[in-house]
Design a protein around this motif. Structure first.
Motif, PDB file in Angstrom:
ATOM      1  N   GLY A 244       0.612  -1.422   0.123  1.00 22.00           N
ATOM      2  CA  GLY A 244       0.264   0.032  -0.041  1.00 22.00           C
ATOM      3  C   GLY A 244       0.977   1.800  -0.379  1.00 22.00           C
ATOM      4  N   PHE A 247       2.268   1.891  -3.750  1.00 16.73           N
ATOM      5  CA  PHE A 247       1.302   1.313  -4.647  1.00 16.73           C
ATOM      6  C   PHE A 247       1.242   2.555  -5.779  1.00 16.73           C
ATOM      7  CE2 PHE A 247      -2.481   0.610  -6.553  1.00 16.73           C
ATOM      8  CZ  PHE A 247      -2.704  -2.049  -6.410  1.00 16.73           C
ATOM      9  N   LEU A 251       2.616   3.998  -9.875  1.00 16.50           N
ATOM     10  CA  LEU A 251       1.777   3.835 -10.787  1.00 16.50           C
ATOM     11  C   LEU A 251       1.676   5.282 -11.341  1.00 16.50           C
ATOM     12  CD1 LEU A 251       0.054   0.294 -10.636  1.00 16.50           C
ATOM     13  CD2 LEU A 251       1.005   0.813 -11.691  1.00 16.50           C
ATOM     14  N   GLU A 253      -2.593   7.952  -9.993  1.00 16.14           N
ATOM     15  CA  GLU A 253      -3.622   6.555  -9.585  1.00 16.14           C
ATOM     16  C   GLU A 253      -4.047   6.756 -10.531  1.00 16.14           C
ATOM     17  OE1 GLU A 253      -7.259   7.393  -6.437  1.00 16.14           O
ATOM     18  OE2 GLU A 253      -5.405   9.115  -5.977  1.00 16.14           O
ATOM     19  N   ILE A 254      -4.748   5.379 -10.699  1.00 19.77           N
ATOM     20  CA  ILE A 254      -5.769   5.239 -11.595  1.00 19.77           C
ATOM     21  C   ILE A 254      -7.034   4.778 -11.630  1.00 19.77           C
ATOM     22  CG2 ILE A 254      -5.996   2.976 -13.335  1.00 19.77           C
ATOM     23  CD1 ILE A 254      -3.196   2.630 -13.530  1.00 19.77           C
ATOM     24  N   LYS A 255      -7.582   4.955 -12.609  1.00 22.78           N
ATOM     25  CA  LYS A 255      -9.402   4.855 -12.138  1.00 22.78           C
ATOM     26  C   LYS A 255      -9.429   4.105 -12.661  1.00 22.78           C
ATOM     27  CE  LYS A 255      -9.857   8.766  -9.076  1.00 22.78           C
ATOM     28  NZ  LYS A 255     -10.707   9.008  -8.715  1.00 22.78           N
ATOM     29  N   LEU A 256     -10.952   3.502 -12.376  1.00 25.51           N
ATOM     30  CA  LEU A 256     -10.897   1.758 -13.117  1.00 25.51           C
ATOM     31  C   LEU A 256     -12.556   2.784 -14.061  1.00 25.51           C
ATOM     32  CD1 LEU A 256      -9.937  -0.319 -11.304  1.00 25.51           C
ATOM     33  CD2 LEU A 256      -9.216   0.547 -13.157  1.00 25.51           C
TER      34      LEU A 256
ATOM     35  N   THR C  79      -4.184  -6.470  -1.614  1.00 23.94           N
ATOM     36  CA  THR C  79      -3.375  -5.749  -1.995  1.00 23.94           C
ATOM     37  C   THR C  79      -2.569  -5.986  -3.619  1.00 23.94           C
ATOM     38  OG1 THR C  79      -2.686  -4.610  -0.376  1.00 23.94           O
ATOM     39  CG2 THR C  79      -1.110  -4.134  -2.441  1.00 23.94           C
ATOM     40  N   VAL C  86      -5.719  -2.523 -11.547  1.00 25.53           N
ATOM     41  CA  VAL C  86      -4.738  -2.074 -11.689  1.00 25.53           C
ATOM     42  C   VAL C  86      -4.140  -1.697 -13.137  1.00 25.53           C
ATOM     43  CG1 VAL C  86      -2.837  -1.622 -10.579  1.00 25.53           C
ATOM     44  CG2 VAL C  86      -4.015   0.700 -10.463  1.00 25.53           C
ATOM     45  N   SER C 111      -5.688   0.667  -1.838  1.00 23.19           N
ATOM     46  CA  SER C 111      -5.167   1.351  -2.443  1.00 23.19           C
ATOM     47  C   SER C 111      -5.802   1.279  -3.396  1.00 23.19           C
ATOM     48  CB  SER C 111      -3.701   0.256  -2.648  1.00 23.19           C
ATOM     49  OG  SER C 111      -2.940  -0.380  -1.290  1.00 23.19           O
ATOM     50  N   SER C 113      -8.903   3.158  -6.219  1.00 20.46           N
ATOM     51  CA  SER C 113      -9.925   3.878  -5.805  1.00 20.46           C
ATOM     52  C   SER C 113     -10.978   2.645  -7.126  1.00 20.46           C
ATOM     53  CB  SER C 113     -10.297   5.356  -6.724  1.00 20.46           C
ATOM     54  OG  SER C 113      -9.983   5.844  -5.860  1.00 20.46           O
ATOM     55  N   LEU C 114     -12.404   2.359  -6.846  1.00 17.95           N
ATOM     56  CA  LEU C 114     -12.680   1.706  -7.647  1.00 17.95           C
ATOM     57  C   LEU C 114     -14.571   1.669  -7.698  1.00 17.95           C
ATOM     58  CD1 LEU C 114     -12.896  -1.195  -9.320  1.00 17.95           C
ATOM     59  CD2 LEU C 114     -12.410  -2.699  -7.133  1.00 17.95           C
ATOM     60  N   LYS C 139      -6.581   1.848   2.897  1.00 17.15           N
ATOM     61  CA  LYS C 139      -5.171   1.730   3.477  1.00 17.15           C
ATOM     62  C   LYS C 139      -4.666   2.829   3.766  1.00 17.15           C
ATOM     63  CE  LYS C 139      -4.042  -3.137   1.614  1.00 17.15           C
ATOM     64  NZ  LYS C 139      -4.704  -3.644   2.656  1.00 17.15           N
ATOM     65  N   ARG C 170      -4.849  -3.235   7.999  1.00 15.31           N
ATOM     66  CA  ARG C 170      -3.090  -4.233   7.702  1.00 15.31           C
ATOM     67  C   ARG C 170      -2.766  -4.543   9.166  1.00 15.31           C
ATOM     68  NH1 ARG C 170       0.109   1.006   4.116  1.00 15.31           N
ATOM     69  NH2 ARG C 170       0.751  -0.549   4.043  1.00 15.31           N
TER      70      ARG C 170
END
Lengths: 256, 256, 256
Positions: A244, A247, A251, A253-256, C79, C86, C111, C113-114, C139, C170
């Motif tokens: 975490g 993480f 990368l 932050e990636i939005k899905l 994770t 991700v 970790s 955003s989903l 987290k 955690r």
């Protein structure tokens, strides 16, 4: 690795000069040592037998052999060097290094007052026998060394023959590079980095938050030391952006 | 020792009555126990199976045998004694001690309210069966026992037949002899030492700073307890002035 | 058990759905894994290979086999699921689960955003392949999720096919269910319990004080997670009222 994940930071491979992990063994039994190298030998570049624990460690020759056969050199903590020096036993220390066929040694002054020219002389002399790691910083939380002195000492110790210099933190991570609370002395670290090449420094960073801080500042392949054997695998995941704490760092932050 | 260092404090040897280290095993597996005695049997004088962990520990008979064959007697934590007492099962407890052929037992009242005369009676009765360690101090941080009472209880428990008395600290080192923060109740310890012979006391001191404090006060051969198996080697180096914390203490500062 | 003590809380037996202990392995060697199951297999219901440590763990297949042969299923930390998601590698993740013949998997968004509907879709899809544990909570200590959202997410994740939901903490026990200091967010826990059946929740509670708090609230057979291997035996004694912390709780105070 056990499966394929895309876009993982590239790690250096052994023998490493960057991305280096120095683990601290403070008294593992012989079988625990075997277990440690079995699970971690790819991720550990060198092992320090913490301070003077080698004095009372059983099966010392066999332990060193277990590490060596796994491709991990061993050295004695700087406090042992200091224990010999303070007793006027430098020549005895050199014989002990030979007796155990060690290829690395640490020169430090964390617990003794040592004239800095004299320290550099020890580095110079020992570097003809072994590869020298020299350590800067006091084990005494009350002795604050200003940044310009850290830099000056690191530079002269490297010039005297040290392979790399180590920034002091102890097992606890609460002196030297760090405040009592474990917080990094950021200004100190940043100032050091303006004058000393990063690859010549090993940062002692036993606490997770400290490892994370250095990895965020300097990347996956920063040299870190005083890692507890049980934290070597966790550290490797932090370097790879797979915990975490880092993480997002690798990368975005990636939005899905 | 693995090499010769001059002017190292002289340590007592086994069987020790001073310079005694009591380690706390809170559930080691059988093989971990073998590892522990392999690396530490010279430095451990007795092992406590912490509180009532022996109730759920596998291979209990074999574990006790491993310790015994390494010259380390085992005893059950005082909480187990209390668990039997509170259930009116004292005679069962005595049978359990015999079943496991234990030579030591602890009498304590850290979790129960026990009339002190009654406690001394238990000490007296058990001391006909085994060697008794009795413990003074509550596990409840809110129950502050004044120094004169610690002294009175220690004295009467020794008179009742206890071999040594233990000062309570728990695994955490944050009650009894210590404040919540782990700081030593110095006045308490110093007052106890005016009335109770040092060699009759085992100080529970699980934290490094606590061990250092006692070693600086009472020397290399102070009796310490509740030492985690992984801290036995480190403790031995602190006793010998071979770790930063006591490095100066045994040598005085030496200028080079 | 090794001897008979009266009035011990009745523990559920394996296979458990309550009184469940989830241990966290963050990189044990193969032999350490054998030691762990040798001493603790009766008390451990499932093992999580913490976060993405499985990526760098040696002998992964053999480790999983050691656990399995001791009746302990293994799953990869959430994770790792997130690391695959991700990167758009969900199908790869499913293949990895099959490759290692895992019967459990975790779905989390600690970790990343989903979108919550998307999370429930993953739960639903994966639950056709394995038994799903889903985790609620970030987290990131700065992301405070209000209680009504915890409840809503737990309920919808259970409806989507999760076998149990996990409350995030955690390894450190300082986020999610707990404050920075490790203190339990009591109001949050109590509010959750008004809406979500207790047996469907696993509370991550790595610190002793947290385990004690839950056991005092919900009894010996509360489901707890993120237990360090070396704390499994101690936890079992706390569940049984055989450690100072819960000694009184199960007995009431008894005067002798």
């Amino acid at each position: 690795m056990n499966y394929v994940l895309k876009n993982i930071p590239v790690r250096t491979e052994k023998p490493r000069t960057t991305g280096f992990t120095m683990a601290m063994d403070k008294g593992l039994s012989l079988r625990e040592t075997e277990d440690f190298v079995d699970s971690c030998s790819d991720y550990v570049d060198i092992v320090k037998l913490g301070w003077a624990t080698s004095f009372v460690t059983k099966h010392l020759t066999e332990k060193i052999a277990v590490y060596k056969s796994a491709g991990i050199p061993v050295y004695f903590g700087g406090t042992l060097f200091e224990a010999f020096i303070v007793r006027g036993q430098f020549e005895d220390y050199r014989r002990v290094l030979d007796k155990y066929e060690l290829e690395f040694a640490e020169v430090s002054d964390g617990s003794i007052s040592l004239n800095h020219d004299k320290k550099c002389e020890f580095i110079s002399t020992l570097s003809q026998q072994v590869t020298v790691l020299s350590e800067v910083g006091s084990k005494d939380a009350a002795k604050i060394i200003p940044p310009y002195k850290w830099i000056e000492q690191m530079q002269t110790e490297l010039s005297a023959g040290a392979w790399k210099v180590i920034g002091e933190a102890r097992e606890g991570g609460n002196v030297g590079l760090f405040r009592d609370s474990g917080e990094v002395r950021q200004g100190l670290v940043e100032e050091i980095l303006t004058q000393v090449p990063e690859e010549r420094i090993i940062w002692e960073a036993p606490q997770k938050s400290q490892q994370v801080w250095f990895i965020k500042l300097l990347g996956a392949n920063v040299n870190l030391g005083n890692i507890s054997p049980s934290e070597v695998i966790p550290l490797e995941t932090i370097r790879l952006g797979l915990r975490g704490d880092t993480f997002d760092h690798f990368l975005g932050e990636i939005k899905l």
